[in-house]
Scaffold this active site. Structure first.
Site, PDB file in Angstrom:
ATOM      1  N   ARG A 104       0.851  -1.182   0.000  1.00 18.13           N
ATOM      2  CA  ARG A 104       0.000   0.000   0.000  1.00 18.13           C
ATOM      3  C   ARG A 104       0.888   1.234   0.000  1.00 18.13           C
ATOM      4  NH1 ARG A 104      -4.558   1.141   4.483  1.00 18.13           N
ATOM      5  NH2 ARG A 104      -2.728   1.623   5.730  1.00 18.13           N
ATOM      6  N   THR A 108      -0.809   7.578  -0.902  1.00 16.48           N
ATOM      7  CA  THR A 108      -2.114   7.504  -1.578  1.00 16.48           C
ATOM      8  C   THR A 108      -2.987   6.387  -1.002  1.00 16.48           C
ATOM      9  OG1 THR A 108      -1.335   5.886  -3.181  1.00 16.48           O
ATOM     10  CG2 THR A 108      -1.016   8.213  -3.736  1.00 16.48           C
ATOM     11  N   ASP A 200       0.582  -2.370  12.343  1.00 14.99           N
ATOM     12  CA  ASP A 200       1.016  -2.827  11.015  1.00 14.99           C
ATOM     13  C   ASP A 200       1.306  -4.323  11.072  1.00 14.99           C
ATOM     14  OD1 ASP A 200       2.859  -3.564   8.842  1.00 14.99           O
ATOM     15  OD2 ASP A 200       2.742  -1.439   8.339  1.00 14.99           O
ATOM     16  N   ASP A 203       4.839  -5.542   9.798  1.00 13.53           N
ATOM     17  CA  ASP A 203       5.926  -5.168  10.713  1.00 13.53           C
ATOM     18  C   ASP A 203       5.884  -6.005  11.987  1.00 13.53           C
ATOM     19  OD1 ASP A 203       6.986  -3.311   9.016  1.00 13.53           O
ATOM     20  OD2 ASP A 203       6.020  -1.585   9.951  1.00 13.53           O
TER      21      ASP A 203
HETATM   22  C1  PRP Z   1      -1.164  -4.253   4.705  1.00 10.08           C
HETATM   23  C2  PRP Z   1      -2.041  -5.476   4.886  1.00 10.08           C
HETATM   24  C3  PRP Z   1      -2.893  -5.451   3.653  1.00 10.08           C
HETATM   25  C4  PRP Z   1      -3.079  -3.984   3.411  1.00 10.08           C
HETATM   26  C5  PRP Z   1      -4.458  -3.595   3.879  1.00 10.08           C
HETATM   27  O1  PRP Z   1      -0.139  -4.519   3.834  1.00 10.08           O
HETATM   28  O2  PRP Z   1      -1.311  -6.661   5.061  1.00 10.08           O
HETATM   29  O3  PRP Z   1      -2.305  -6.072   2.527  1.00 10.08           O
HETATM   30  O4  PRP Z   1      -2.089  -3.300   4.185  1.00 10.08           O
HETATM   31  O5  PRP Z   1      -4.719  -2.286   3.577  1.00 10.08           O
HETATM   32  P1  PRP Z   1      -5.822  -1.863   2.529  1.00 10.08           P
HETATM   33  O6  PRP Z   1      -7.041  -2.658   2.805  1.00 10.08           O
HETATM   34  O7  PRP Z   1      -6.036  -0.391   2.820  1.00 10.08           O
HETATM   35  O8  PRP Z   1      -5.283  -2.063   1.146  1.00 10.08           O
HETATM   36  P2  PRP Z   1       1.025  -3.457   3.512  1.00 10.08           P
HETATM   37  O9  PRP Z   1       0.646  -2.619   2.348  1.00 10.08           O
HETATM   38  O10 PRP Z   1       1.386  -2.733   4.777  1.00 10.08           O
HETATM   39  O11 PRP Z   1       2.202  -4.358   2.999  1.00 10.08           O
HETATM   40  P3  PRP Z   1       3.062  -5.485   3.737  1.00 10.08           P
HETATM   41  O12 PRP Z   1       2.156  -6.661   3.969  1.00 10.08           O
HETATM   42  O13 PRP Z   1       4.115  -5.767   2.747  1.00 10.08           O
HETATM   43  O14 PRP Z   1       3.584  -4.928   5.033  1.00 10.08           O
HETATM   44  N1  URA Z   2      -2.392  -2.509   7.136  1.00 13.86           N
HETATM   45  C1  URA Z   2      -2.001  -2.909   8.367  1.00 13.86           C
HETATM   46  O1  URA Z   2      -1.046  -3.683   8.513  1.00 13.86           O
HETATM   47  N2  URA Z   2      -2.687  -2.439   9.434  1.00 13.86           N
HETATM   48  C2  URA Z   2      -3.722  -1.595   9.301  1.00 13.86           C
HETATM   49  O2  URA Z   2      -4.321  -1.208  10.333  1.00 13.86           O
HETATM   50  C3  URA Z   2      -4.106  -1.188   8.017  1.00 13.86           C
HETATM   51  C4  URA Z   2      -3.426  -1.670   6.949  1.00 13.86           C
END
Ligand code: PRP
Ligand code: URA
Length: 209
Positions: A104, A108, A200, A203
């Site tokens: 994400r 944006t 997150d 993380d």
């Molecule tokens: C997080 C989570 C989802 C997304 C959800 O991933 O694991 O994939 O955000 O958010 P959304 O519904 O608003 O799209 P992130 O983009 O942080 O990536 P990562 O898993 O690589 O940490």
């Molecule tokens: N992605 C995450 O990992 N946590 C949130 O709360 C939203 C998006």
């Protein structure tokens, strides 16, 4: 319209509370995400079709039920979805595993796709798409687009925590996709994080920041 199932089993709710707690460390967080994924897989497979076969027990011949129907494709949304894969595979060890890589954009909040690899026989499989978090829904909607573009006909989405905004986004874009959630939370904050959420997920699973 998609069916939305909040799986409020006491074991799932108890473990989810520990997962949410900011004092829970990476090791325990990872183990609990794995366990909750297994418990949710039990529910998500409840409608799997069965057929009757004949077997020999040590006592006699018997008719007994086995799974029939289509094979399963399990697809984590990278990276955090990876934390749910082993838990689901404990119950469905023969599933083939595809991957959709999305992150994400922090400004944006729009999903950026960077990797897709699915099993060859996409059209013949029932897919379970997994990601711990459904926030704006952008990532899940894009991952479902990606699966459908490659021929997937049957998709269920499974997450630990969802915001109402994310549920609506899937329902609006993909009303044929059923949604399985352990905790349906209140809202998103200004940074697109789920409130109260768990922070997150990627993380916390991998100890990064
Ligand atoms: C997080 C989570 C989802 C997304 C959800 O991933 O694991 O994939 O955000 O958010 P959304 O519904 O608003 O799209 P992130 O983009 O942080 O990536 P990562 O898993 O690589 O940490
Ligand atoms: N992605 C995450 O990992 N946590 C949130 O709360 C939203 C998006």
């Amino acid at each position: 319209m998609s069916n939305v199932y909040v799986i409020d089993h006491p074991l799932i709710q108890h473990k989810l509370t520990i997962i949410r707690d900011k004092n829970t460390g990476t090791k325990e967080f990872r183990e609990l995400v794995d366990e909750v994924a297994t418990l949710m897989a039990f529910e998500i497979t409840r409608d799997m079709p069965l057929e009757e076969i004949e077997i020999d027990t040590p006592v006699c011949k018997a008719k007994a039920k086995v799974l029939s129907g289509k094979k399963i494709g399990l697809v984590p949304i990278l990276r955090a979805g990876l934390g749910m894969v082993d838990g689901v595979l404990k119950l469905i060890p023969a599933a083939k595993v595809g991957h959709v890589g999305l992150y994400r954009d922090p400004e944006t909040l729009k999903p950026i796709e960077y990797y897709v690899k699915l099993p060859n026989d996409v059209e013949e499989r029932d897919f379970i798409l997994v990601d711990p978090m459904l926030a704006t829904g952008g990532s899940a909607v894009e991952a479902i687009n990606s699966l459908k573009k490659r021929g997937a006909k049957s998709i269920k989405f499974m997450c630990l925590i969802a915001a109402p905004e994310g549920v609506k986004a899937i329902q609006d874009a993909h009303d044929d996709v059923d949604i399985y959630i352990a905790g349906l939370d209140e809202k998103l904050n200004d940074h697109g994080y789920i409130v109260p959420g768990l922070g997150d997920a990627g993380d916390r699973l991998y100890g990064t920041k």
